[in-house]
Design a protein around this motif. Structure first.
Motif, PDB file in Angstrom:
ATOM      1  N   ILE A  29       0.783  -1.592   0.220  1.00  0.00           N
ATOM      2  CA  ILE A  29       0.239   0.056  -0.127  1.00  0.00           C
ATOM      3  C   ILE A  29       0.637   1.314   0.473  1.00  0.00           C
ATOM      4  O   ILE A  29       0.655   2.277  -0.538  1.00  0.00           O
ATOM      5  CB  ILE A  29      -1.495  -0.476   1.448  1.00  0.00           C
ATOM      6  CG1 ILE A  29      -2.318   1.041   0.824  1.00  0.00           C
ATOM      7  CG2 ILE A  29      -0.447   0.533   2.418  1.00  0.00           C
ATOM      8  CD1 ILE A  29      -3.187   0.836   1.330  1.00  0.00           C
ATOM      9  N   LEU A  46       1.950   1.920  -3.284  1.00  0.00           N
ATOM     10  CA  LEU A  46       0.762   2.231  -4.488  1.00  0.00           C
ATOM     11  C   LEU A  46       1.019   3.703  -3.570  1.00  0.00           C
ATOM     12  O   LEU A  46       0.718   4.427  -5.514  1.00  0.00           O
ATOM     13  CB  LEU A  46      -0.603   1.469  -4.055  1.00  0.00           C
ATOM     14  CG  LEU A  46      -0.328   0.279  -4.671  1.00  0.00           C
ATOM     15  CD1 LEU A  46      -1.036  -0.962  -4.361  1.00  0.00           C
ATOM     16  CD2 LEU A  46      -0.098  -0.378  -6.497  1.00  0.00           C
ATOM     17  N   ARG A  47       0.731   4.272  -2.739  1.00  0.00           N
ATOM     18  CA  ARG A  47       0.599   5.612  -2.539  1.00  0.00           C
ATOM     19  C   ARG A  47       1.271   6.254  -2.876  1.00  0.00           C
ATOM     20  O   ARG A  47       1.245   7.736  -3.728  1.00  0.00           O
ATOM     21  CB  ARG A  47      -0.024   5.512  -1.174  1.00  0.00           C
ATOM     22  CG  ARG A  47      -1.083   5.051  -0.252  1.00  0.00           C
ATOM     23  CD  ARG A  47      -2.175   5.641  -0.818  1.00  0.00           C
ATOM     24  NE  ARG A  47      -2.281   6.687   0.132  1.00  0.00           N
ATOM     25  CZ  ARG A  47      -2.956   7.130   1.098  1.00  0.00           C
ATOM     26  NH1 ARG A  47      -3.448   6.470   2.326  1.00  0.00           N
ATOM     27  NH2 ARG A  47      -2.931   8.307   1.289  1.00  0.00           N
ATOM     28  N   VAL A  65      -1.678   6.083  -6.292  1.00  0.00           N
ATOM     29  CA  VAL A  65      -3.044   5.259  -6.533  1.00  0.00           C
ATOM     30  C   VAL A  65      -3.886   5.739  -4.931  1.00  0.00           C
ATOM     31  O   VAL A  65      -2.474   5.766  -4.117  1.00  0.00           O
ATOM     32  CB  VAL A  65      -2.920   4.107  -6.171  1.00  0.00           C
ATOM     33  CG1 VAL A  65      -4.559   3.138  -6.470  1.00  0.00           C
ATOM     34  CG2 VAL A  65      -2.048   3.428  -7.790  1.00  0.00           C
ATOM     35  N   ARG A  66      -4.734   6.244  -5.506  1.00  0.00           N
ATOM     36  CA  ARG A  66      -5.814   7.069  -3.703  1.00  0.00           C
ATOM     37  C   ARG A  66      -6.633   5.891  -3.946  1.00  0.00           C
ATOM     38  O   ARG A  66      -7.678   5.683  -4.900  1.00  0.00           O
ATOM     39  CB  ARG A  66      -5.528   8.332  -4.308  1.00  0.00           C
ATOM     40  CG  ARG A  66      -4.689   9.189  -4.346  1.00  0.00           C
ATOM     41  CD  ARG A  66      -4.256   9.015  -2.887  1.00  0.00           C
ATOM     42  NE  ARG A  66      -2.446  10.561  -2.901  1.00  0.00           N
ATOM     43  CZ  ARG A  66      -1.467   9.745  -2.860  1.00  0.00           C
ATOM     44  NH1 ARG A  66      -1.418   8.616  -1.901  1.00  0.00           N
ATOM     45  NH2 ARG A  66      -0.825  10.801  -3.174  1.00  0.00           N
ATOM     46  N   CYS A  97      -6.800   1.841  -3.664  1.00  0.00           N
ATOM     47  CA  CYS A  97      -5.615   2.108  -3.536  1.00  0.00           C
ATOM     48  C   CYS A  97      -5.668   0.676  -3.011  1.00  0.00           C
ATOM     49  O   CYS A  97      -4.159  -0.404  -2.277  1.00  0.00           O
ATOM     50  CB  CYS A  97      -4.815   3.239  -2.663  1.00  0.00           C
ATOM     51  SG  CYS A  97      -3.156   3.143  -2.088  1.00  0.00           S
TER      52      CYS A  97
END
Length: 155
Positions: free
Chosen positions: A78, A81-82, A86-87, A91
């Motif tokens: 995560i 991804l953040r 990506v939110r 995410c």
């Protein structure tokens, strides 16, 4: 640089999981036996009268290892991804999907390792660990965001 590094951490962690899963059952059993003995000695220092069913306790240690290894994978995933933009719920879903997909592939991989087998319950344990890791990451993120906002209003 942070984007690339965050992805490298995931690959390295997945490599560690793969290496541990590649151990034949005898070798894996010895490793978990050592961890079990360390835990038993630590518990006996606190409570010397504790009685153990070693086989049962070793099983608990092994399943906890699954949970915590994937908890870390969830946090790393995560986070990557953040960092990569990506939110929101997307995410969280992607992070959990990646972790469960890897856990599933890891169980399939174990079919080909001497003395090992694939267990669906391990995928559930791994997924739960990843989910908790993702949740902890989000909670800490919210806590840090609210702390920084409170600090800004005081200034």
């Amino acid at each position: 640089m942070r984007k690339i590094l965050s992805c490298i951490f995931i690959v390295v962690w997945m490599g560690l999981i793969f290496k541990l899963s590649s151990q034949p059952a005898v070798q894996s059993g010895k490793l978990s036996g050592k961890v079990t003995n360390i835990n038993i000695k630590a518990i006996e220092k606190v409570n010397p009268n504790t009685k153990f069913n070693i086989a049962e306790f070793n099983h608990v240690v092994r399943k906890n290892a699954h949970f915590f290894i994937y908890l870390v994978l969830g946090v790393l995933t995560i986070n990557a991804l953040r960092i990569n933009g990506v939110r929101g719920y997307r995410c969280v879903i992607f992070a959990l999907f990646i972790c469960i997909l890897y856990a599933s592939s890891d169980e399939v991989h174990q079919i080909f390792v001497p003395g090992r087998s694939a267990q669906v319950k391990d995928v559930f344990i791994d997924g739960a660990g990843a989910g908790v890791g993702i949740l902890v990451y989000l909670i800490i993120g919210k806590f840090r965001a609210s702390s920084s906002q409170r600090g800004q209003t005081l200034m």
